[in-house]
Write a protein that holds these residues in place. Structure first.
Motif, PDB file in Angstrom:
ATOM      1  N   THR A 136     -80.109  43.975  34.924  1.00 41.88           N
ATOM      2  CA  THR A 136     -78.818  43.648  33.989  1.00 41.88           C
ATOM      3  C   THR A 136     -77.804  43.807  34.823  1.00 41.88           C
ATOM      4  O   THR A 136     -77.369  44.746  35.721  1.00 41.88           O
ATOM      5  N   ALA A 137     -76.733  42.889  34.691  1.00 37.90           N
ATOM      6  CA  ALA A 137     -75.585  42.633  35.597  1.00 37.90           C
ATOM      7  C   ALA A 137     -74.812  41.510  35.035  1.00 37.90           C
ATOM      8  O   ALA A 137     -75.301  40.765  34.266  1.00 37.90           O
ATOM      9  N   VAL A 138     -73.781  41.421  35.879  1.00 34.55           N
ATOM     10  CA  VAL A 138     -72.979  40.178  35.565  1.00 34.55           C
ATOM     11  C   VAL A 138     -73.257  39.078  36.975  1.00 34.55           C
ATOM     12  O   VAL A 138     -73.321  39.509  38.019  1.00 34.55           O
ATOM     13  N   ALA A 184     -87.281  43.065  28.511  1.00 36.06           N
ATOM     14  CA  ALA A 184     -88.029  43.329  29.577  1.00 36.06           C
ATOM     15  C   ALA A 184     -89.468  42.374  29.807  1.00 36.06           C
ATOM     16  O   ALA A 184     -90.156  42.214  28.844  1.00 36.06           O
ATOM     17  N   GLY A 185     -89.475  41.663  30.976  1.00 38.99           N
ATOM     18  CA  GLY A 185     -90.633  40.801  31.054  1.00 38.99           C
ATOM     19  C   GLY A 185     -90.441  39.209  30.747  1.00 38.99           C
ATOM     20  O   GLY A 185     -91.211  38.418  30.849  1.00 38.99           O
ATOM     21  N   THR A 223     -78.226  40.797  30.170  1.00 37.12           N
ATOM     22  CA  THR A 223     -78.723  42.132  29.870  1.00 37.12           C
ATOM     23  C   THR A 223     -80.106  42.065  29.369  1.00 37.12           C
ATOM     24  O   THR A 223     -80.703  41.375  28.583  1.00 37.12           O
ATOM     25  N   VAL A 224     -80.920  43.044  30.068  1.00 34.78           N
ATOM     26  CA  VAL A 224     -82.373  42.957  30.030  1.00 34.78           C
ATOM     27  C   VAL A 224     -82.626  44.464  29.250  1.00 34.78           C
ATOM     28  O   VAL A 224     -82.305  45.773  29.831  1.00 34.78           O
ATOM     29  N   SER A 225     -83.265  44.376  28.277  1.00 36.15           N
ATOM     30  CA  SER A 225     -83.717  45.607  27.225  1.00 36.15           C
ATOM     31  C   SER A 225     -84.932  46.007  27.663  1.00 36.15           C
ATOM     32  O   SER A 225     -85.763  45.257  27.905  1.00 36.15           O
ATOM     33  N   SER A 226     -85.106  47.472  27.554  1.00 36.78           N
ATOM     34  CA  SER A 226     -86.363  47.973  27.835  1.00 36.78           C
ATOM     35  C   SER A 226     -87.326  48.072  26.600  1.00 36.78           C
ATOM     36  O   SER A 226     -86.919  47.930  25.564  1.00 36.78           O
ATOM     37  N   ASN A 245     -87.852  35.193  36.165  1.00 40.91           N
ATOM     38  CA  ASN A 245     -88.719  35.499  35.374  1.00 40.91           C
ATOM     39  C   ASN A 245     -89.345  37.155  35.478  1.00 40.91           C
ATOM     40  O   ASN A 245     -88.604  37.683  36.438  1.00 40.91           O
ATOM     41  N   SER A 246     -90.088  37.625  34.652  1.00 43.33           N
ATOM     42  CA  SER A 246     -90.339  38.932  34.894  1.00 43.33           C
ATOM     43  C   SER A 246     -89.177  39.841  35.001  1.00 43.33           C
ATOM     44  O   SER A 246     -89.067  40.801  35.726  1.00 43.33           O
TER      45      SER A 246
END
Length: 120
Positions: free
Chosen positions: A90-92, A14-15, A117-120, A83-84
């Motif tokens: 998260t998606a295709v 994330a970010g 995929t964006v991890s927290s 960005n950010s």
């Protein structure tokens, strides 16, 4: 036959930032609009951003202000700078091209999708 080859997806915190690319090849006379959409399981595909051959852009509300779409007409390639990034991004992500063949037929074509995929 036309192909849309996507690249640049992956796992990011994330970010962070990612840059997606989509190159179109095949029997293409011209591409009027190229863009990106995204989809999660059980949900509708939604607009991320589109760009015309003249450079006019349209952004979906979900990522507006955090993304920039650009295009290289000579290479039939569209880019999406993100960005950010947030976990909800998260998606295709699917590339789309509306193009015309040399005989004048108009098509709306989709790529195979690339996972972000964006991890927290």
């Amino acid at each position: 036959q036309v192909q849309l080859v996507e690249s640049g997806g992956g796992l990011v915190q994330a970010g962070g930032s990612l840059r997606l690319s989509c190159a179109a090849s095949g029997s293409i006379f011209s591409i009027s609009v190229m863009g990106w959409y995204r989809q999660n399981p059980g949900k509708q595909r939604e607009l991320v951003a589109t760009i015309t051959s003249g450079g006019s852009t349209d952004y979906g509300d979900s990522m507006k202000g955090r993304i920039t779409i650009s295009r290289d007409n000579g290479k039939n390639t569209v880019y999406l700078q993100m960005n950010s990034l947030k976990p909800e991004d998260t998606a295709v992500y699917y590339c789309n091209a509306r193009y015309r063949t040399y005989v004048g037929t108009l098509y709306n074509h989709w790529g195979q999708g690339t996972q972000v995929t964006v991890s927290s």
